[in-house]
Design an enzyme around this catalytic site. Sequence first.
Site, PDB file in Angstrom:
ATOM      1  N   GLY A  43       0.084   8.813   1.824  1.00 50.40           N
ATOM      2  CA  GLY A  43       0.713  10.117   1.730  1.00 50.40           C
ATOM      3  C   GLY A  43       2.020  10.039   0.961  1.00 50.40           C
ATOM      4  O   GLY A  43       2.065   9.622  -0.191  1.00 50.40           O
ATOM      5  N   MET A  44       3.111  10.430   1.607  1.00 52.50           N
ATOM      6  CA  MET A  44       4.425  10.442   0.969  1.00 52.50           C
ATOM      7  C   MET A  44       5.152   9.113   1.137  1.00 52.50           C
ATOM      8  O   MET A  44       6.296   8.977   0.715  1.00 52.50           O
ATOM      9  CB  MET A  44       5.279  11.570   1.561  1.00 52.50           C
ATOM     10  CG  MET A  44       4.694  12.949   1.368  1.00 52.50           C
ATOM     11  SD  MET A  44       5.569  14.193   2.337  1.00 52.50           S
ATOM     12  CE  MET A  44       5.131  13.707   4.008  1.00 52.50           C
ATOM     13  N   GLU A  50       5.514   4.688   1.212  1.00 46.32           N
ATOM     14  CA  GLU A  50       5.128   3.388   0.670  1.00 46.32           C
ATOM     15  C   GLU A  50       5.123   2.385   1.836  1.00 46.32           C
ATOM     16  O   GLU A  50       5.895   2.530   2.792  1.00 46.32           O
ATOM     17  CB  GLU A  50       6.126   2.919  -0.387  1.00 46.32           C
ATOM     18  CG  GLU A  50       6.242   3.847  -1.593  1.00 46.32           C
ATOM     19  CD  GLU A  50       5.083   3.671  -2.563  1.00 46.32           C
ATOM     20  OE1 GLU A  50       4.581   2.541  -2.663  1.00 46.32           O
ATOM     21  OE2 GLU A  50       4.683   4.660  -3.195  1.00 46.32           O
ATOM     22  N   ASP A  85      -6.639  12.963  12.676  1.00 44.59           N
ATOM     23  CA  ASP A  85      -6.993  12.527  11.323  1.00 44.59           C
ATOM     24  C   ASP A  85      -7.875  11.277  11.390  1.00 44.59           C
ATOM     25  O   ASP A  85      -7.659  10.314  10.647  1.00 44.59           O
ATOM     26  CB  ASP A  85      -5.732  12.261  10.499  1.00 44.59           C
ATOM     27  CG  ASP A  85      -6.003  12.273   8.994  1.00 44.59           C
ATOM     28  OD1 ASP A  85      -7.052  12.813   8.578  1.00 44.59           O
ATOM     29  OD2 ASP A  85      -5.169  11.752   8.236  1.00 44.59           O
ATOM     30  N   GLY A 145       0.814  -1.212   0.000  1.00 47.66           N
ATOM     31  CA  GLY A 145       0.000   0.000   0.000  1.00 47.66           C
ATOM     32  C   GLY A 145       0.840   1.250   0.000  1.00 47.66           C
ATOM     33  O   GLY A 145       2.074   1.210  -0.074  1.00 47.66           O
TER      34      GLY A 145
END
Length: 227
Positions: free
Chosen positions: A22-23, A25, A136, A19
Amino acid sequence: VPLYYAAVGDRYRTLERIGAGGMAEIYRVEHLDLGKQFALKIIAPELALREKIRDLFYREARIMSQLDHPNIVAVTDFGVDPKHGAFIVMELLQGEALRTRLTREGGLANNLVVNLAIQIAEGLDYLHRSNLLHCDIKSENVFLCQPPPRQPGRITVKLIDFGLSRSRAASGQHPSGAIRGTPHYLAPELIRGAPSTPSMDIYAFGVLLYEMATGECPFEGELDAVV
């Protein structure tokens, strides 16, 4: 170039990409000495060289490494690999994100909503008692673990992705344009720039309750309409 089969931090062998967030992996990895599998979240060296990004990544790792609760994903290690970048090692979860299930099924049965809600609330309560804010909460950041073989009906919830988390002591006024998070779950006072408080996580939890029951968020549409 795939990272598969590369060694990271001289301790982990990557097996497959599972998966992205954001920035970063995310890979399934195996500890070379223990033979046990984990999830490894990594940002590339060129991003790790950016001080702000590196600091955010390490802040997430430090926050998560302090947590010990059955409804919060566990962090076991973090560091920097000179070839591949900064990384966080977490327990390997089997299952799917709540958002994936809601997309597939729509609103959930009432008894399942109550079961999941209690577990999410317990994870949030633990965070807040630890003087931390998630910041979040959303269906993408709630992971539904597959039931154990001997408990076929029980789903365990794990709160994931603490990239925006902060301590309550560090929560201050947000300068204009600095609000971060998913608009559908943002409390109105946060959008106005008020300091982050536990009530903002609770507001997002309320949105999540509605979403679990109906399959959609209470406020939909383009960004301006949602805000």
